[in-house]
Write an enzyme that holds these catalytic residues in place. Structure first.
Site, short mmCIF file in Angstrom:
data_model
loop_
_atom_site.label_atom_id
_atom_site.label_comp_id
_atom_site.label_asym_id
_atom_site.label_seq_id
_atom_site.Cartn_x
_atom_site.Cartn_y
_atom_site.Cartn_z
N TYR A 1 0.85 -1.19 0.00
CA TYR A 1 0.00 0.00 0.00
C TYR A 1 0.89 1.23 0.00
CZ TYR A 1 -3.49 3.42 1.55
OH TYR A 1 -4.33 4.52 1.65
N ASP B 1 9.33 3.13 -0.23
CA ASP B 1 8.28 3.68 0.63
C ASP B 1 8.56 3.26 2.08
OD1 ASP B 1 6.01 4.46 1.96
OD2 ASP B 1 4.60 3.64 0.49
N LYS C 1 3.97 9.08 9.15
CA LYS C 1 3.71 8.51 10.48
C LYS C 1 4.70 9.03 11.54
CE LYS C 1 1.55 4.46 8.37
NZ LYS C 1 0.14 4.41 8.69
N1 PLP Z 1 2.71 4.17 2.35
C1 PLP Z 1 2.62 3.23 3.32
C2 PLP Z 1 3.62 2.12 3.35
C3 PLP Z 1 1.61 3.28 4.27
O1 PLP Z 1 1.52 2.33 5.20
C4 PLP Z 1 0.69 4.36 4.20
C5 PLP Z 1 -0.42 4.44 5.19
O2 PLP Z 1 -0.68 3.57 5.95
C6 PLP Z 1 0.82 5.31 3.19
C7 PLP Z 1 1.84 5.20 2.28
C8 PLP Z 1 -0.14 6.45 3.09
O3 PLP Z 1 0.06 7.35 4.13
P1 PLP Z 1 -1.14 8.34 4.57
O4 PLP Z 1 -2.18 7.48 5.20
O5 PLP Z 1 -0.47 9.29 5.52
O6 PLP Z 1 -1.62 9.02 3.34
#
Ligand code: PLP
Length: 441
Positions: free
Chosen positions: A147, A242, A280
């Site tokens: 994700y 990511d 986060k």
């Molecule tokens: N990338 C990863 C690996 C994530 O776990 C998340 C959210 O859980 C995101 C991107 C997206 O972040 P946000 O919820 O702050 O938009």
């Protein structure tokens, strides 16, 4: 607000659903994967959350990873209050936002330049735009079960939230956009090599979670991230790592740091991503995320380059104060404790499940952990992760809730710890797992 003694969970669920789709402002908060309706949280301190009905739980969600030092840490609250008293938002530069960017670079060498944004979604969306702008290519490779937020092109086979909503891919993503995303099985060297052989000249970027943590926690097979790095380098594509979830949580330099240290210990040269995204932890519970990476790429962002990105609240002073105060608490001692507490969680929960002959597998990546009920071996693909016993997890979730543990309402999530969780909290969680396991339906 209703006082706790008069809180009516069913009435609240109906009221919430009458104004907000599904009653929640983010689908992962719904209990679609476990059944029932979420009870709203009223407050949280340290390792514990208290719901509107007055029940207190050991919190294993920790704001999906953001609350790494525990809820309402006095130093973080103090920093936020002091920043708020000086003004909530200026729409202009501040010294503190530059200090947060410097803090990130000092801990994470590939982050040569840093641009702060407000959400992980913005960070990955901008990373993809930057990769396309820099390469002049259109295709993006992602892996099933990873994700990366909810920008259109990355919402294909996107892991936990979609998996528990029962939709493989989001509506509203046009076929034309989906066609620019190549989805491959995670950890499959041959599929990745073949994709480059077939489409190499069109691939702008490969994006991956540093260690997948949205299909449960999956440890990257040895050499997989390195293969992505070398294929991208040789084929002129951008490697986007990511670390929104893993950054400064899986280890002091995210999951990249875990693999860097292992490479150095083996006497090999560590691989390096071109772009990295954070979120986060770097906001400590307030909205801060970041896109970072190689100077020559990052300097193609506006205002010096042609790739546009902007945000009214980017680098917001109150959020940045929360991030700086949080990061200042993350020293070697902190990570040492988080690591040993993760070991204790894994050993005690796994022991409780084994003691009741409940088949399970443990997913681990640095200090992150999750439990796959009904599997014998840790999965490496989303297909394997999806074979876990989701009904058993739903039953565990409700049993744990009744005995005072707040688990993620989805079997595809990590069980998050914070620096405030004590060994006594972990024992309480493991005891509750044991109670469920011996009497499970
Ligand atoms: N990338 C990863 C690996 C994530 O776990 C998340 C959210 O859980 C995101 C991107 C997206 O972040 P946000 O919820 O702050 O938009």
């Amino acid at each position: 607000m209703t006082d706790a003694a008069h809180f009516d969970a069913d009435a609240f669920a109906a009221r919430a659903a009458d104004i907000t789709p599904g009653g929640v402002n983010s689908p992962v908060r719904a209990w679609n994967g476990v059944g029932g309706h979420p009870v709203p949280i009223a407050s949280a301190t340290g390792a514990h959350v208290t719901d509107a009905a007055g029940q207190t739980y050991v919190d294993m969600v920790c704001s999906w990873g953001a609350a790494i030092v525990g809820h309402a840490h006095p130093q973080v609250v103090d920093a936020v209050q002091r920043a708020a008293a000086k003004g909530l938002s200026f729409g202009a530069s501040t010294e503190a936002e530059i200090e947060l960017a410097e803090t990130i670079r000092a801990r994470y060498a590939p982050a040569q330049r840093v641009r702060l944004v407000s959400t992980g979604t913005e960070a990955t969306m901008t990373a993809v735009r930057l990769a396309r702008g820099a390469t002049g290519r259109d295709l993006v490779v992602k892996f099933a079960g990873c994700y990366h937020g909810h920008s259109d092109g990355l919402l294909v086979a996107a892991g936990s939230g979609l998996a528990t909503s029962g939709v493989p891919d989001s509506g509203g993503v046009t076929a034309a956009i989906a066609a620019q995303t190549i989805v491959l099985p995670y950890g499959d060297d041959a599929a990745l090599t073949d994709a480059f052989a077939e489409h190499g000249a069109r691939i702008a970027a490969v994006i991956t979670e540093a260690a997948p943590s949205n299909m449960g926690v999956v440890e990257p097979p040895l050499g997989f991230n390195e293969l992505i790095a070398s294929l991208c380098r040789n084929e002129g594509a951008v490697f986007i790592l990511d670390e929104v979830l893993t950054g400064f949580r899986a280890g002091p330099a995210g999951y990249w740091g875990v693999e860097r240290d292992a490479a150095v210990a083996r006497g090999s040269e560590p691989w390096v991503p071109d772009l990295v995204t954070f979120g986060k932890v770097i906001g400590g519970g307030l909205p801060v995320a970041a896109l970072a990476g190689r100077t020559d790429l990052m300097e193609q962002l506006a205002p010096i380059g042609s790739v546009y990105q902007a945000g009214t609240l980017s680098g917001n002073p109150v959020a940045v104060a929360s991030g700086l105060a949080t990061m200042s608490l993350l020293d070697d001692g902190f990570y040492g404790r988080l690591g040993s507490h993760s070991d204790a969680l894994v050993a005690n929960v796994s022991g409780a499940l084994s003691g009741a002959s409940m088949p399970h597998a443990v997913g681990r990546a640095g200090t992150l952990a999750s439990f796959f009920l009904g599997l014998d071996t840790p999965p490496t693909t989303f297909g394997q992760a999806a074979e876990q016993d989701q009904d058993a997890y739903a039953s565990l979730f409700h049993s744990m809730r009744n005995s005072g543990t707040y688990l993620p309402p989805s079997s595809f999530e990590a069980w998050f710890l914070s620096g405030a969780h004590t060994l006594a909290d972990i024992d309480r969680v493991a005891d509750a797992v044991a109670t469920w396991a011996v009497s499970r339906p």
